[in-house]
Write an enzyme that holds these catalytic residues in place. Sequence first.
Site, PDB file in Angstrom:
ATOM      1  N   HIS A  83     -64.983 -32.236 -53.593  1.00 10.56           N
ATOM      2  CA  HIS A  83     -63.702 -31.627 -53.962  1.00 10.56           C
ATOM      3  C   HIS A  83     -63.772 -31.041 -55.381  1.00 10.56           C
ATOM      4  CE1 HIS A  83     -59.191 -31.434 -53.969  1.00 10.56           C
ATOM      5  NE2 HIS A  83     -59.393 -31.541 -55.275  1.00 10.56           N
ATOM      6  N   GLU A  84     -64.175 -31.875 -56.326  1.00  8.39           N
ATOM      7  CA  GLU A  84     -64.239 -31.404 -57.717  1.00  8.39           C
ATOM      8  C   GLU A  84     -65.288 -30.303 -57.869  1.00  8.39           C
ATOM      9  OE1 GLU A  84     -61.836 -32.052 -59.471  1.00  8.39           O
ATOM     10  OE2 GLU A  84     -61.094 -33.785 -58.350  1.00  8.39           O
TER      11      GLU A  84
ATOM     12  N   HIS B  68     -63.781 -27.013 -56.973  1.00  6.21           N
ATOM     13  CA  HIS B  68     -63.078 -26.444 -58.140  1.00  6.21           C
ATOM     14  C   HIS B  68     -64.096 -25.819 -59.095  1.00  6.21           C
ATOM     15  CE1 HIS B  68     -58.977 -27.720 -57.563  1.00  6.21           C
ATOM     16  NE2 HIS B  68     -59.239 -29.013 -57.606  1.00  6.21           N
TER      17      HIS B  68
ATOM     18  N   HIS C  14     -65.213 -22.437 -58.212  1.00 10.33           N
ATOM     19  CA  HIS C  14     -64.164 -21.460 -58.517  1.00 10.33           C
ATOM     20  C   HIS C  14     -64.304 -21.012 -59.982  1.00 10.33           C
ATOM     21  CE1 HIS C  14     -59.580 -20.578 -57.687  1.00 10.33           C
ATOM     22  NE2 HIS C  14     -60.304 -19.485 -57.735  1.00 10.33           N
TER      23      HIS C  14
END
Length: 675
Positions: free
Chosen positions: A467-468, A471, A474
Amino acid sequence: MSVLTKKFTTKYDTAPFSQIKNDDFLPAFQEAIADAKKEIDEIVNNPEEPTFENTIEAMAFSGATLDRISNIFFNLHSAETNDELQKIAQEVSPLLSEFGNDIRLNADLFKKVKAVYDNKNNLSLTAEQDTLLDKQYKSFSRNGANLSEDKKSELREIDKELSRLSLEFGENVLSETHAFQLHITDEKDLSGLPEGTIEAARELAQSQEKEGWVFTLDYPSYVPFVTYADNRELRKKMAVAFGSKGFQKNEYDNQEIVLQIAKLRYERAKLLGYASHAHFVLEERMAESPEKVTTFLNDLLAKARPAAEKEFKQLTNFAKELDGIEQLEKWDGAYYSEKLKQQLFNLDDEKLKPYFKLENVLEGAFTVAGRLYGLTFVEINDIEKYHPDVRTYEVKDVAGNLVSIFYADFFPRKGKRNGAWMTSFKSQYVLGGVNERPHVSIVCNFTKPTETKPSLLTFNEVTTLFHEFGHALHGMLADTVYPSLSGTSVYWDFVELPSQIFENWCYEPEALALFARHYQTGEVIPTEYIQKIKESASFQEGIATMRQLSFGLLDMGWHGQDPTFIKDVKEFENEQFASTKLYPDIKENAMSTAFSHIFQGGYSSGYYSYKWAEVLDADAFEYFKEQGIFSPEVATKFKENVLSKGGTEHPMILYKRFRGNEPKPDALLKRAGLL
């Protein structure tokens, strides 16, 4: 001149942590604020007609040193804090808040921005420039530029106070987390606990020169305890302590702070002409209005509730059959869920953990990103770290160009807040023809390696890391001109799409085969385990969805109406939780007093966005599955239309460009087994 305000002479312009002393921060902030003010004055005093270049663009690149210092300081304040840094934060936050207001309430500057904005139909702007202009104008209008002078100073006072209160809120939660320890000296009280958890507790006790074992409210200690400890009384003790952070009528009590924050946010919104704080916030979100959010949450609730009630009944019967438990309490939930899950799927975290050695999982995230986006990650040791545990990497593209610097910080320690997050030390932007590449960091709290074992992750921690890392991608793949539109600088209910979609690869056999190997034997995770991971992914999804929705509804309760009638935090919470309640209430506990997401982080009126983004991510991943999870075409479309674009256009435009249509909730409901 401080080391922080000079140009860094380090490799890749990375932060020179070893040269930075705590004493450097305050003077550096003061100097950088003064310089940023000068840059703004130059824009204001420019005698030429205001243009996009001399006003909007000039503002976009002003204050660069201040941004850089802020990134370094606040990242350390979260990941490597101490009493001194906390004190500096208390001094610096009002200065920054004041500086922000100095800009936003500068009438002459606003006049220039407004002149460009009013003329925008005659300018041939790119989509990104158009967005920047819109954002710059709104940063004034939404922050009081159209207010009278006395109202402007009222706004300044509110902002200063809010900045102080949210810091105090966070520090109280941290103090409460550290104030509690469960010290066990009788070995039989460890019954049920995994050996890694026991070993970590023993090492912690030794480090404090205590006999036995010490457990804390930090997640890697707390979660395994309430999930596996057979001693129900001790689970209760841990759960009650965890749930009463900021709610103990002591020096760290957050009840009054919560009421003040909610009221001040409401006053601020009214001052700016909005019906509530949520109306103000949601104007700049995909969701657009509190009504739309509440409808969205309640629609999902209607679909989740029957499943949740059925699951809760099953869990209650199971606990009764197994241990004669008449009334299931909150401290029983994780424990019996885990037991039921083992019975249904014969799959527990302890069985899976040997296949998820931290280094292998990280390598797995790197490999998946490599297959999708052509990135390579090479660990380097010639750039500085803020703590010896941190790992540093060069990220390059297929042609060998630098894409990003990547920092990874995985283990809990004193001075590091709980949870997991992604952040940047330096944004990506293009200036003077140079594409400045970002410095991105992820921070987690996983179990540390012990003398006998490496760091082995639970499956939940595996998805957290992915998940991290989503990010982080991105941030890394950002390719925009202006720093304020780069990377994760997007609408808040869009920011979780890149992180949540990346978790999907953790459930795919083709991806797991790349990294899920037994840390001792090297054998790939057995197929039946993968099958069970997939099957168990929607286990108790109804209960989990209800829990998420309850947090979203509580957030809207605090922020979607006039909160001045709320006198009692606990009473108000119980009203908000009425439609999502499954377990009996614990009178010593409150959620809001430690709900850092909305009272300290930026999630006020935005907690719904986790579910909102799940709709986006399920719909988007469905596209990958149709074409193949490593489809170069779909990956390229996602990279070009979502990951690299940051906040340069409205997210729905970007999403439709990638997917071809608006997202539908069907993929999420199907994945969650709620259809």
